[in-house]
Design an enzyme around this catalytic site. Structure first.
Site, mmCIF file in Angstrom:
data_model
loop_
_atom_site.group_PDB
_atom_site.id
_atom_site.type_symbol
_atom_site.label_atom_id
_atom_site.label_comp_id
_atom_site.label_asym_id
_atom_site.label_seq_id
_atom_site.Cartn_x
_atom_site.Cartn_y
_atom_site.Cartn_z
ATOM 1 N N ARG A 135 -12.882 -1.006 4.353
ATOM 2 C CA ARG A 135 -12.707 -2.439 4.034
ATOM 3 C C ARG A 135 -13.430 -3.336 5.042
ATOM 4 O O ARG A 135 -13.525 -4.533 4.871
ATOM 5 C CB ARG A 135 -11.227 -2.803 3.972
ATOM 6 C CG ARG A 135 -10.536 -2.205 2.762
ATOM 7 C CD ARG A 135 -9.115 -2.688 2.616
ATOM 8 N NE ARG A 135 -8.303 -1.682 1.976
ATOM 9 C CZ ARG A 135 -8.177 -1.533 0.658
ATOM 10 N NH1 ARG A 135 -8.782 -2.334 -0.166
ATOM 11 N NH2 ARG A 135 -7.429 -0.565 0.156
ATOM 12 N N ASN A 160 -12.536 -14.336 -4.300
ATOM 13 C CA ASN A 160 -11.957 -13.118 -3.753
ATOM 14 C C ASN A 160 -12.507 -11.984 -4.616
ATOM 15 O O ASN A 160 -12.004 -11.748 -5.705
ATOM 16 C CB ASN A 160 -10.430 -13.150 -3.812
ATOM 17 C CG ASN A 160 -9.833 -11.896 -3.192
ATOM 18 O OD1 ASN A 160 -10.544 -10.924 -2.901
ATOM 19 N ND2 ASN A 160 -8.518 -11.906 -2.998
ATOM 20 N N ARG A 177 1.312 -5.207 -6.562
ATOM 21 C CA ARG A 177 0.537 -4.525 -5.520
ATOM 22 C C ARG A 177 1.325 -4.548 -4.201
ATOM 23 O O ARG A 177 2.254 -5.344 -4.051
ATOM 24 C CB ARG A 177 -0.830 -5.195 -5.364
ATOM 25 C CG ARG A 177 -1.659 -5.112 -6.644
ATOM 26 C CD ARG A 177 -3.071 -5.604 -6.446
ATOM 27 N NE ARG A 177 -3.846 -4.724 -5.581
ATOM 28 C CZ ARG A 177 -5.107 -4.968 -5.219
ATOM 29 N NH1 ARG A 177 -5.726 -6.081 -5.652
ATOM 30 N NH2 ARG A 177 -5.768 -4.130 -4.446
ATOM 31 N N TYR A 188 -0.500 -7.953 0.248
ATOM 32 C CA TYR A 188 -0.910 -8.980 -0.717
ATOM 33 C C TYR A 188 0.148 -10.046 -1.003
ATOM 34 O O TYR A 188 -0.100 -10.956 -1.790
ATOM 35 C CB TYR A 188 -1.340 -8.298 -2.022
ATOM 36 C CG TYR A 188 -2.428 -7.261 -1.808
ATOM 37 C CD1 TYR A 188 -3.677 -7.640 -1.305
ATOM 38 C CD2 TYR A 188 -2.218 -5.907 -2.082
ATOM 39 C CE1 TYR A 188 -4.688 -6.711 -1.080
ATOM 40 C CE2 TYR A 188 -3.223 -4.968 -1.866
ATOM 41 C CZ TYR A 188 -4.444 -5.370 -1.365
ATOM 42 O OH TYR A 188 -5.442 -4.454 -1.137
ATOM 43 N N ARG A 225 -7.850 -3.160 8.442
ATOM 44 C CA ARG A 225 -7.225 -2.125 7.622
ATOM 45 C C ARG A 225 -8.093 -0.866 7.701
ATOM 46 O O ARG A 225 -8.582 -0.538 8.766
ATOM 47 C CB ARG A 225 -7.054 -2.648 6.181
ATOM 48 C CG ARG A 225 -6.080 -3.830 6.090
ATOM 49 C CD ARG A 225 -5.964 -4.352 4.667
ATOM 50 N NE ARG A 225 -5.480 -3.321 3.753
ATOM 51 C CZ ARG A 225 -5.454 -3.478 2.422
ATOM 52 N NH1 ARG A 225 -5.874 -4.623 1.878
ATOM 53 N NH2 ARG A 225 -5.006 -2.515 1.646
ATOM 54 N N HIS A 270 -9.440 -13.639 1.150
ATOM 55 C CA HIS A 270 -8.693 -12.387 0.973
ATOM 56 C C HIS A 270 -7.234 -12.615 1.324
ATOM 57 O O HIS A 270 -6.935 -13.321 2.304
ATOM 58 C CB HIS A 270 -9.241 -11.274 1.867
ATOM 59 C CG HIS A 270 -10.654 -10.945 1.572
ATOM 60 N ND1 HIS A 270 -11.034 -10.210 0.481
ATOM 61 C CD2 HIS A 270 -11.800 -11.305 2.205
ATOM 62 C CE1 HIS A 270 -12.352 -10.120 0.459
ATOM 63 N NE2 HIS A 270 -12.839 -10.775 1.488
ATOM 64 N N GLU A 322 -15.236 -17.302 0.900
ATOM 65 C CA GLU A 322 -14.673 -15.964 0.680
ATOM 66 C C GLU A 322 -13.198 -15.983 1.068
ATOM 67 O O GLU A 322 -12.854 -16.509 2.128
ATOM 68 C CB GLU A 322 -15.433 -14.963 1.568
ATOM 69 C CG GLU A 322 -14.873 -13.559 1.545
ATOM 70 C CD GLU A 322 -15.355 -12.707 2.740
ATOM 71 O OE1 GLU A 322 -15.980 -13.252 3.683
ATOM 72 O OE2 GLU A 322 -15.061 -11.502 2.717
ATOM 73 N N ASP A 378 -26.020 -10.734 -4.080
ATOM 74 C CA ASP A 378 -27.278 -11.371 -4.506
ATOM 75 C C ASP A 378 -27.011 -12.617 -5.350
ATOM 76 O O ASP A 378 -27.716 -13.619 -5.221
ATOM 77 C CB ASP A 378 -28.149 -10.376 -5.276
ATOM 78 C CG ASP A 378 -28.733 -9.292 -4.380
ATOM 79 O OD1 ASP A 378 -28.591 -9.397 -3.142
ATOM 80 O OD2 ASP A 378 -29.328 -8.333 -4.916
ATOM 81 N N ALA A 431 -12.060 -5.383 -4.382
ATOM 82 C CA ALA A 431 -12.747 -4.201 -3.851
ATOM 83 C C ALA A 431 -14.264 -4.332 -3.888
ATOM 84 O O ALA A 431 -14.965 -3.684 -3.096
ATOM 85 C CB ALA A 431 -12.311 -2.962 -4.637
ATOM 86 N N PRO A 484 -11.442 -7.506 -9.287
ATOM 87 C CA PRO A 484 -10.615 -6.445 -9.849
ATOM 88 C C PRO A 484 -9.238 -6.311 -9.191
ATOM 89 O O PRO A 484 -9.105 -6.446 -7.977
ATOM 90 C CB PRO A 484 -11.445 -5.175 -9.625
ATOM 91 C CG PRO A 484 -12.465 -5.535 -8.619
ATOM 92 C CD PRO A 484 -12.726 -6.998 -8.767
ATOM 93 N N ASN A 485 -8.272 -6.063 -10.057
ATOM 94 C CA ASN A 485 -6.878 -5.780 -9.672
ATOM 95 C C ASN A 485 -6.116 -6.993 -9.147
ATOM 96 O O ASN A 485 -4.918 -6.895 -8.864
ATOM 97 C CB ASN A 485 -6.810 -4.630 -8.631
ATOM 98 C CG ASN A 485 -7.313 -3.333 -9.221
ATOM 99 O OD1 ASN A 485 -6.852 -2.931 -10.296
ATOM 100 N ND2 ASN A 485 -8.261 -2.691 -8.579
HETATM 101 C C1 DQA Z 1 -8.567 -7.977 -1.166
HETATM 102 C C2 DQA Z 1 -8.901 -6.881 -0.166
HETATM 103 C C3 DQA Z 1 -9.708 -5.772 -0.807
HETATM 104 O O1 DQA Z 1 -9.999 -4.769 0.151
HETATM 105 C C4 DQA Z 1 -8.918 -5.137 -1.934
HETATM 106 O O2 DQA Z 1 -9.691 -4.149 -2.574
HETATM 107 C C5 DQA Z 1 -8.395 -6.125 -2.904
HETATM 108 C C6 DQA Z 1 -7.900 -7.424 -2.417
HETATM 109 C C7 DQA Z 1 -7.607 -9.023 -0.552
HETATM 110 O O3 DQA Z 1 -7.455 -10.078 -1.155
HETATM 111 O O4 DQA Z 1 -7.007 -8.773 0.497
HETATM 112 O O5 DQA Z 1 -8.299 -5.869 -4.091
HETATM 113 O O6 DQA Z 1 -9.761 -8.653 -1.519
#
Ligand code: DQA
Length: 141
Positions: A109, A72, A17, A22, A105, A98, A96, A85, A75, A9-10
């Site tokens: 998180r 990634n 952002r 980011y 942070r 980010h 993973e 799972d 949230a 998401p996002n």
């Molecule tokens: C994120 C970190 C998360 O806490 C956040 O909600 C994001 C992006 C990152 O890439 O730093 O949407 O995954």
């Protein structure tokens, strides 16, 4: 090696952002950089969704089709037992990623539901985190 890149998401809103966390690139620009870094060594496919269930389904569909997942979860990293799972079931390499320094942070998180089911984590280097994941996969290929 076939690699599925999943963004949660996002992350479709990158570019709008907070840049201090980011960076300034859009997701399309990051995807282009990943393709460039992958060269002929990795075959990349990209998936982005704002929905937890769609991400779970995509991970399930990757079984037997993709050799690795770069994810990634946005949230959902900090909330999703369902994505944890699904990743646990997936039997390929899991990375993973980010953009921001999630461990340095807000306290919420630091809660992380995906790290223990992933082989590797890259965080805090903006788009370079994704490129580190690509480099890692090129090395183990
Ligand atoms: C994120 C970190 C998360 O806490 C956040 O909600 C994001 C992006 C990152 O890439 O730093 O949407 O995954």
């Amino acid at each position: 090696m076939k690699v599925l890149v999943i963004n949660g998401p996002n992350l479709n809103m990158l570019g709008k952002r907070p840049k201090e966390h980011y960076g300034s690139l859009t997701l399309y620009q990051i995807n282009d950089l990943m393709v460039e870094e992958a060269g002929n060594d990795l075959e990349l496919e990209f998936f982005q969704s704002n929905s937890e269930g769609d991400i779970v389904t995509e991970i399930q569909l990757a079984i037997g089709v993709f050799d690795a997942i770069i994810i990634n979860p946005g949230a959902y990293t900090h909330t999703s037992v369902a994505i944890h799972d699904a990743l646990e079931i997936y039997d390929g390499t899991k990375i993973e990623v980010h953009l921001s320094e999630v461990d340095n942070r807000e306290d919420f998180r630091r809660v992380n539901f995906v790290r223990d089911v992933c082989d590797k984590t890259y965080a805090g280097k903006h788009e370079e985190s994704y490129l580190d994941a690509i480099r890692y996969l090129k090395n183990i290929k």
